[in-house]
Design an enzyme around this catalytic site. Structure first.
Site, PDB file in Angstrom:
ATOM      1  CG  HIS A  57       0.832 -11.436  -0.838  1.00 60.90           C
ATOM      2  ND1 HIS A  57       2.025 -10.739  -0.872  1.00 60.90           N
ATOM      3  CD2 HIS A  57       0.965 -12.451  -1.748  1.00 60.90           C
ATOM      4  CE1 HIS A  57       2.851 -11.305  -1.760  1.00 60.90           C
ATOM      5  NE2 HIS A  57       2.229 -12.336  -2.304  1.00 60.90           N
ATOM      6  CG  PHE A  71       0.819 -19.456  -0.719  1.00 58.34           C
ATOM      7  CD1 PHE A  71       1.777 -18.616  -0.176  1.00 58.34           C
ATOM      8  CD2 PHE A  71       0.468 -19.282  -2.058  1.00 58.34           C
ATOM      9  CE1 PHE A  71       2.368 -17.615  -0.942  1.00 58.34           C
ATOM     10  CE2 PHE A  71       1.052 -18.299  -2.828  1.00 58.34           C
ATOM     11  CZ  PHE A  71       1.997 -17.462  -2.269  1.00 58.34           C
ATOM     12  CG  LEU A 100       0.143 -17.383   5.277  1.00 60.62           C
ATOM     13  CD1 LEU A 100       1.491 -18.032   4.988  1.00 60.62           C
ATOM     14  CD2 LEU A 100       0.222 -16.568   6.564  1.00 60.62           C
ATOM     15  CG  ASP A 113       1.847  -8.697   1.713  1.00 59.91           C
ATOM     16  OD1 ASP A 113       1.905  -9.876   2.121  1.00 59.91           O
ATOM     17  OD2 ASP A 113       2.051  -8.371   0.533  1.00 59.91           O
ATOM     18  CD1 TRP A 171       5.783 -21.404  -6.178  1.00 58.79           C
ATOM     19  CD2 TRP A 171       4.374 -21.336  -4.445  1.00 58.79           C
ATOM     20  NE1 TRP A 171       5.732 -22.669  -5.623  1.00 58.79           N
ATOM     21  CE2 TRP A 171       4.883 -22.647  -4.563  1.00 58.79           C
ATOM     22  CE3 TRP A 171       3.456 -21.045  -3.426  1.00 58.79           C
ATOM     23  CZ2 TRP A 171       4.501 -23.669  -3.693  1.00 58.79           C
ATOM     24  CZ3 TRP A 171       3.084 -22.066  -2.562  1.00 58.79           C
ATOM     25  CH2 TRP A 171       3.611 -23.360  -2.691  1.00 58.79           C
ATOM     26  CB  SER A 225       3.883 -12.580  -5.274  1.00 58.53           C
ATOM     27  OG  SER A 225       4.495 -13.075  -4.118  1.00 58.53           O
TER      28      SER A 225
END
Length: 243
Positions: free
Chosen positions: A219, A130, A133, A191, A11, A68
């Site tokens: 991630h 994001f 992260l 992650d 995303w 993802s």
């Protein structure tokens, strides 16, 4: 077409996080054609509309994979295509991204709701968060986060929001159970978005498929170690073709 692999991105960050992996895979096998396809830009979060778009766009009888959200969509499309899909591989893709009673090893719902509200208010700030992260757990999280965010396309929030809403509702367990072709699912031990425990939960659900856990990675492990990930994918592809 058995030597074509289609990769779908996650995303918000566009196709650039997958490019080093695609190059590493091509370097390992000159006969493998790796195609990175952007996610549909739809104003709907209806899964069937996303799958219709992907099914109409992507060539048949290829391997499907993704990172993802891209891996979750690849899983659903593999189940839809059945024998028209050579195999499936996912990278840091949880069957359910948001935790619920039936799948607790995922992002807490309140964390996701805050994320959704943040994206609605300021999508660019949310994308930066994001990126941070995604990069947590990496050897150089700040550098990796900058790389992720700098390569992201400038997408308006009205295009980003449906993808997030889709992510909230997706549950790929039935699709993974229904798809009979070879499957490889890689997870990361550090992650921040997909708990490492999801790997064990998926193995309990599907004991006959290949699941790997890269311990010291976050991630965005595919961007941090594209050659290592390419090696694992290449070994899987060869094993399946030899069978």
């Amino acid at each position: 077409m058995r030597d074509r692999l289609i990769l779908l991105p996650g995303w918000g960050l566009g196709v650039s996080p997958l490019e080093p992996l695609a190059a590493a895979l091509q370097g390992l096998d000159e006969h493998l054609q790796v195609q990175i396809e952007p996610l549909p830009a739809l104003d709907s979060s209806d899964l069937s509309e996303w799958l219709d778009e992907l099914d109409a766009t992507l060539p048949d009888n290829a391997w499907l994979g993704g990172w993802s959200l891209g891996g979750m969509l690849a899983s659903e499309l593999a189940a839809r295509r059945g024998e028209r899909c050579c195999g499936l591989l996912t990278l840091a893709s949880n069957p359910c991204f948001v935790a619920h009673d039936g799948w607790p090893n995922a992002m807490p719902a309140e964390t996701f709701d805050a994320f959704l509200a943040g994206c609605h208010a300021d999508s660019q700030v949310t994308l930066k968060r994001f990126g941070l992260l995604c990069a947590k757990g990496a050897k150089d999280p700040r550098g990796l986060s900058r790389l992720l965010v700098s390569g992201a396309p400038s997408t308006p929030s009205r295009v980003l929001m449906p993808g997030l809403e889709l992510l909230a509702q997706l549950d790929t367990r039935d699709a993974l159970l229904a798809y009979r072709g070879p499957q490889l699912h890689l997870f990361a031990g550090l992650d921040e978005l997909v708990p490492a425990e999801a790997a064990g939960a998926l193995l309990a659900l599907l004991p006959d498929i290949e699941i790997g856990l890269i311990e010291q990675a976050g991630h965005a492990f595919l961007l941090e170690d594209p050659h290592g990930v390419a090696g694992a994918i290449q070994a899987f592809l060869h094993e399946c073709v030899d069978d």
